[in-house]
Design a protein around this motif. Sequence first.
Motif, PDB file in Angstrom:
ATOM      1  N   GLY A   1      -7.437  14.115 -17.178  1.00 42.31           N
ATOM      2  CA  GLY A   1      -8.081  13.292 -17.042  1.00 42.31           C
ATOM      3  C   GLY A   1      -7.545  12.613 -18.717  1.00 42.31           C
ATOM      4  N   LEU A   2      -6.722  12.819 -19.526  1.00 38.34           N
ATOM      5  CA  LEU A   2      -5.935  11.897 -20.780  1.00 38.34           C
ATOM      6  C   LEU A   2      -5.092  11.315 -20.208  1.00 38.34           C
ATOM      7  CD1 LEU A   2      -5.575  15.538 -22.728  1.00 38.34           C
ATOM      8  CD2 LEU A   2      -7.944  13.374 -23.451  1.00 38.34           C
TER       9      LEU A   2
ATOM     10  N   PRO B   1      16.071   9.792 -16.202  1.00 36.44           N
ATOM     11  CA  PRO B   1      15.002   9.846 -17.069  1.00 36.44           C
ATOM     12  C   PRO B   1      14.370   9.263 -16.921  1.00 36.44           C
ATOM     13  CG  PRO B   1      17.109   9.948 -18.393  1.00 36.44           C
ATOM     14  CD  PRO B   1      17.432   9.411 -17.830  1.00 36.44           C
ATOM     15  N   LEU B   2      14.051   8.075 -17.078  1.00 40.19           N
ATOM     16  CA  LEU B   2      12.820   7.082 -17.655  1.00 40.19           C
ATOM     17  C   LEU B   2      12.360   7.198 -16.082  1.00 40.19           C
ATOM     18  CD1 LEU B   2      10.987   5.147 -18.373  1.00 40.19           C
ATOM     19  CD2 LEU B   2      13.056   3.213 -18.170  1.00 40.19           C
ATOM     20  N   SER B   3      12.255   6.936 -15.087  1.00 37.94           N
ATOM     21  CA  SER B   3      12.019   7.369 -13.924  1.00 37.94           C
ATOM     22  C   SER B   3      10.890   8.346 -13.436  1.00 37.94           C
ATOM     23  CB  SER B   3      13.259   6.835 -12.566  1.00 37.94           C
ATOM     24  OG  SER B   3      13.790   7.502 -12.442  1.00 37.94           O
ATOM     25  N   GLY B   4      12.125   9.797 -14.320  1.00 40.82           N
ATOM     26  CA  GLY B   4      11.149  11.019 -14.209  1.00 40.82           C
ATOM     27  C   GLY B   4      10.016  10.892 -15.047  1.00 40.82           C
ATOM     28  N   ILE B   5       9.596  10.402 -15.686  1.00 44.07           N
ATOM     29  CA  ILE B   5       8.789  10.468 -16.335  1.00 44.07           C
ATOM     30  C   ILE B   5       7.403   9.613 -16.292  1.00 44.07           C
ATOM     31  CG2 ILE B   5       9.207   9.258 -18.631  1.00 44.07           C
ATOM     32  CD1 ILE B   5       7.922  11.582 -19.880  1.00 44.07           C
ATOM     33  N   ILE B   6       8.335   8.137 -15.635  1.00 46.89           N
ATOM     34  CA  ILE B   6       7.186   6.632 -15.346  1.00 46.89           C
ATOM     35  C   ILE B   6       6.416   7.282 -14.722  1.00 46.89           C
ATOM     36  CG2 ILE B   6       8.465   6.379 -13.557  1.00 46.89           C
ATOM     37  CD1 ILE B   6       8.897   3.328 -14.891  1.00 46.89           C
ATOM     38  N   GLU B   7       6.248   8.254 -13.636  1.00 45.51           N
ATOM     39  CA  GLU B   7       4.797   7.598 -12.889  1.00 45.51           C
ATOM     40  C   GLU B   7       3.673   8.607 -14.129  1.00 45.51           C
ATOM     41  OE1 GLU B   7       3.748  11.232 -10.649  1.00 45.51           O
ATOM     42  OE2 GLU B   7       6.614  11.834 -10.325  1.00 45.51           O
ATOM     43  N   TYR B   8       3.531   9.093 -14.767  1.00 43.68           N
ATOM     44  CA  TYR B   8       3.104  10.359 -15.709  1.00 43.68           C
ATOM     45  C   TYR B   8       3.018   8.984 -16.839  1.00 43.68           C
ATOM     46  CZ  TYR B   8       4.026  13.936 -13.783  1.00 43.68           C
ATOM     47  OH  TYR B   8       4.368  14.822 -12.561  1.00 43.68           O
ATOM     48  N   LEU B   9       3.136   7.500 -17.393  1.00 46.72           N
ATOM     49  CA  LEU B   9       2.914   7.224 -18.729  1.00 46.72           C
ATOM     50  C   LEU B   9       2.047   5.453 -18.251  1.00 46.72           C
ATOM     51  CD1 LEU B   9       7.059   6.278 -19.759  1.00 46.72           C
ATOM     52  CD2 LEU B   9       4.927   7.936 -20.986  1.00 46.72           C
ATOM     53  N   ASP B  10       0.656   5.605 -19.198  1.00 46.71           N
ATOM     54  CA  ASP B  10      -0.570   5.273 -19.089  1.00 46.71           C
ATOM     55  C   ASP B  10       0.101   3.520 -19.627  1.00 46.71           C
ATOM     56  OD1 ASP B  10      -2.362   6.054 -16.435  1.00 46.71           O
ATOM     57  OD2 ASP B  10      -1.868   7.195 -18.356  1.00 46.71           O
TER      58      ASP B  10
ATOM     59  N   GLY C   1      -9.310   0.479 -29.927  1.00 42.06           N
ATOM     60  CA  GLY C   1     -10.530   1.125 -30.919  1.00 42.06           C
ATOM     61  C   GLY C   1     -10.943   3.049 -30.428  1.00 42.06           C
ATOM     62  N   GLN C   2     -10.722   3.637 -29.598  1.00 41.70           N
ATOM     63  CA  GLN C   2     -10.806   4.866 -28.964  1.00 41.70           C
ATOM     64  C   GLN C   2     -10.063   5.128 -29.572  1.00 41.70           C
ATOM     65  OE1 GLN C   2     -12.576   4.983 -25.820  1.00 41.70           O
ATOM     66  NE2 GLN C   2     -12.475   3.490 -24.426  1.00 41.70           N
ATOM     67  N   ASP C   3      -9.692   6.829 -30.150  1.00 42.53           N
ATOM     68  CA  ASP C   3      -9.420   7.799 -30.187  1.00 42.53           C
ATOM     69  C   ASP C   3      -7.686   8.475 -29.666  1.00 42.53           C
ATOM     70  OD1 ASP C   3     -10.232   7.435 -33.212  1.00 42.53           O
ATOM     71  OD2 ASP C   3     -11.325   9.899 -33.057  1.00 42.53           O
ATOM     72  N   VAL C   4      -7.082   8.302 -30.146  1.00 43.94           N
ATOM     73  CA  VAL C   4      -6.145   8.927 -29.202  1.00 43.94           C
ATOM     74  C   VAL C   4      -5.422  10.530 -30.210  1.00 43.94           C
ATOM     75  CG1 VAL C   4      -5.671   7.152 -27.544  1.00 43.94           C
ATOM     76  CG2 VAL C   4      -4.442   7.276 -29.700  1.00 43.94           C
ATOM     77  N   LEU C   5      -4.307  10.908 -29.166  1.00 41.70           N
ATOM     78  CA  LEU C   5      -3.821  12.268 -30.705  1.00 41.70           C
ATOM     79  C   LEU C   5      -1.757  11.914 -30.698  1.00 41.70           C
ATOM     80  CD1 LEU C   5      -4.167  14.090 -32.076  1.00 41.70           C
ATOM     81  CD2 LEU C   5      -3.380  15.334 -30.009  1.00 41.70           C
ATOM     82  N   LEU C   6      -1.209  10.821 -32.000  1.00 44.10           N
ATOM     83  CA  LEU C   6       0.311  10.767 -32.177  1.00 44.10           C
ATOM     84  C   LEU C   6       0.101  11.583 -32.027  1.00 44.10           C
ATOM     85  CD1 LEU C   6       1.812   8.191 -32.367  1.00 44.10           C
ATOM     86  CD2 LEU C   6       0.689   8.366 -35.150  1.00 44.10           C
ATOM     87  N   ILE C   7       1.508  12.175 -31.263  1.00 48.50           N
ATOM     88  CA  ILE C   7       2.533  13.494 -32.358  1.00 48.50           C
ATOM     89  C   ILE C   7       3.769  12.888 -32.130  1.00 48.50           C
ATOM     90  CG2 ILE C   7       2.799  13.758 -29.352  1.00 48.50           C
ATOM     91  CD1 ILE C   7       2.365  16.613 -30.302  1.00 48.50           C
TER      92      ILE C   7
ATOM     93  N   SER D   1     -11.896  15.584 -29.280  1.00 44.31           N
ATOM     94  CA  SER D   1     -12.461  14.410 -28.305  1.00 44.31           C
ATOM     95  C   SER D   1     -11.698  13.204 -27.714  1.00 44.31           C
ATOM     96  CB  SER D   1     -13.800  13.969 -28.405  1.00 44.31           C
ATOM     97  OG  SER D   1     -14.604  15.661 -28.660  1.00 44.31           O
ATOM     98  N   VAL D   2     -10.785  13.247 -27.782  1.00 49.35           N
ATOM     99  CA  VAL D   2      -9.588  12.153 -27.876  1.00 49.35           C
ATOM    100  C   VAL D   2      -9.148  11.600 -26.363  1.00 49.35           C
ATOM    101  CG1 VAL D   2      -9.117  12.674 -29.750  1.00 49.35           C
ATOM    102  CG2 VAL D   2      -7.012  13.146 -27.412  1.00 49.35           C
ATOM    103  N   LYS D   3      -9.295  10.329 -26.179  1.00 49.49           N
ATOM    104  CA  LYS D   3      -9.096   9.315 -24.694  1.00 49.49           C
ATOM    105  C   LYS D   3      -7.946   9.652 -24.215  1.00 49.49           C
ATOM    106  CE  LYS D   3     -13.261   8.032 -24.369  1.00 49.49           C
ATOM    107  NZ  LYS D   3     -13.982   8.923 -23.993  1.00 49.49           N
ATOM    108  N   GLY D   4      -6.429   9.922 -25.160  1.00 49.81           N
ATOM    109  CA  GLY D   4      -4.958  10.022 -24.505  1.00 49.81           C
ATOM    110  C   GLY D   4      -4.235  10.504 -25.977  1.00 49.81           C
ATOM    111  N   ILE D   5      -2.853  10.572 -25.388  1.00 52.06           N
ATOM    112  CA  ILE D   5      -2.227  10.823 -25.771  1.00 52.06           C
ATOM    113  C   ILE D   5      -1.160   9.542 -26.249  1.00 52.06           C
ATOM    114  CG2 ILE D   5      -0.184  12.762 -26.490  1.00 52.06           C
ATOM    115  CD1 ILE D   5      -2.184  15.042 -25.283  1.00 52.06           C
TER     116      ILE D   5
END
Length: 325
Positions: free
Chosen positions: A186-187, A201-210, A108-114, A157-161
Motif C-alpha cells: 500500500g505504499l 523498460p519504461l512500459s515494464g515498470i509504469i504500472e507500478y509508478l504513481d 507534506g507527507q513523509d516519503v523515503l528517498l532512495i 511510517s512513510v506514505k511512499g518511496i
Amino acid sequence: MNRGSFIRNSLLMLGAGPFAKALKIDRNGLLNARLGEQLHEAMYYRPTQHGVKCTLCPEICGVHATKEGNCRVRYFSNGKLYTRGYGNPVHVAVTKPEKVSISSYLKGQDVLLIGTGGCNLHCLFCNVSAASQGNYGDLKTQSLQPDEVIELALRKSVKGIVYGYTEPVVFYEYMLHIARLARQKGLKNLMTTNGYINPEPLSGIIEYLDAVVVDVKGFSDATYQRLASGIIVPVFDTIRMLHSRNVHLEISHLLVPGWTDDLALLQKMGEWMTKEGLQQVPFHINRFRPSYKLHQLQAATDDQLQAARRVLQSAGLLHTDTVLS
Ligand code: SF4
C-alpha cells in the motif's frame, strides 16, 4: 587505506596472478564481490560479437570485458550484463515530495528517498556529481535489499518511496523490485528522473509508478548534447507515455543562464506541451546555482525565472512555478 584503494590493490594482486585465472574471476566480477554485492543480472541487453549491448536507455552502450556502460553501473562479466546498483544505495533518507520537485502528490507527507550511484547523463551542473559520476567502487554504499527497504519504509511510517537523488533509470531492477513490494504494502511509488529510458523498460515498470517528475534539461538536441551528453526526443517519448498511462506527472527544469534560458525555446516547450494536452501538468522552473562544472556561472536571477514563467504561461501552461532555493 580507503575502500576504493583496497579494492584496486586487491584487484591488482589477484587479477595479475594465476590464482585469478584459475578461478576465472574477471575484473568486474571481482570488484562486485569486493563491494559485497550479490551478482545481479541486468534485465535489458542483447549479446554482440564482443560482449553485449545494454538496451535500458537511449545510450545503447556496447559493454564488454574492458568497457562498462556510460552510467558506470552496468558491466559485463562472463557473457552477461550485470548491475552494481542492486541493493547498494548511496542515499536513503526520509523527505517530502515537494523537496524533490513533486508538488502535487502526497504533499507534506513523509516519503523515503532512495538512490544509488551512477547516471546515464552527464550534466555539467550536477549537484550530486560525486555519487552520479564517480567510480562505484569509491562510493560509500549500504547493503539494503528490496524487502529491507520496505521494512524500513513501514518502520518510518512513510506514505511512499521516491526513487531519485541520483538517476533511478540506472538502478532499474532494484527500483522495479522495490516498487512491486511497495505496491503490495500500500505504499506509493514516486520517481524523479531525467526520463532517459527506452520505451520497453519504461512500459515494464509504469504500472507500478504513481507519480513521476521528469527533469527536462533543455529544449533542443544541441543543448542536451552540450549540457548533459544526451538527446531530447527520448525524454519527450517518456513524458508522452507517462501521461498516456495516467501516471501523475510533473516537469522540472533548471534555468541555467546562457544555457537553458532561451525564451524562444521555452516558448516551444510550452507549445509542445499544450499540443500534447499537457497544460495541466505542473511545470517547475528551478533556480540554477553555481555547481560542478558550471561553478563559474552566476545563479539565475528572479527576473530570469519570472520571464521564463511568463513565456510558459503564455504558451498555455496552467500550473507553473519558480523554485528559488
Ligand atoms: S543504462 Fe547505462 S549501460 Fe545501459 S545504455 Fe544506459 S548508460 Fe549505457
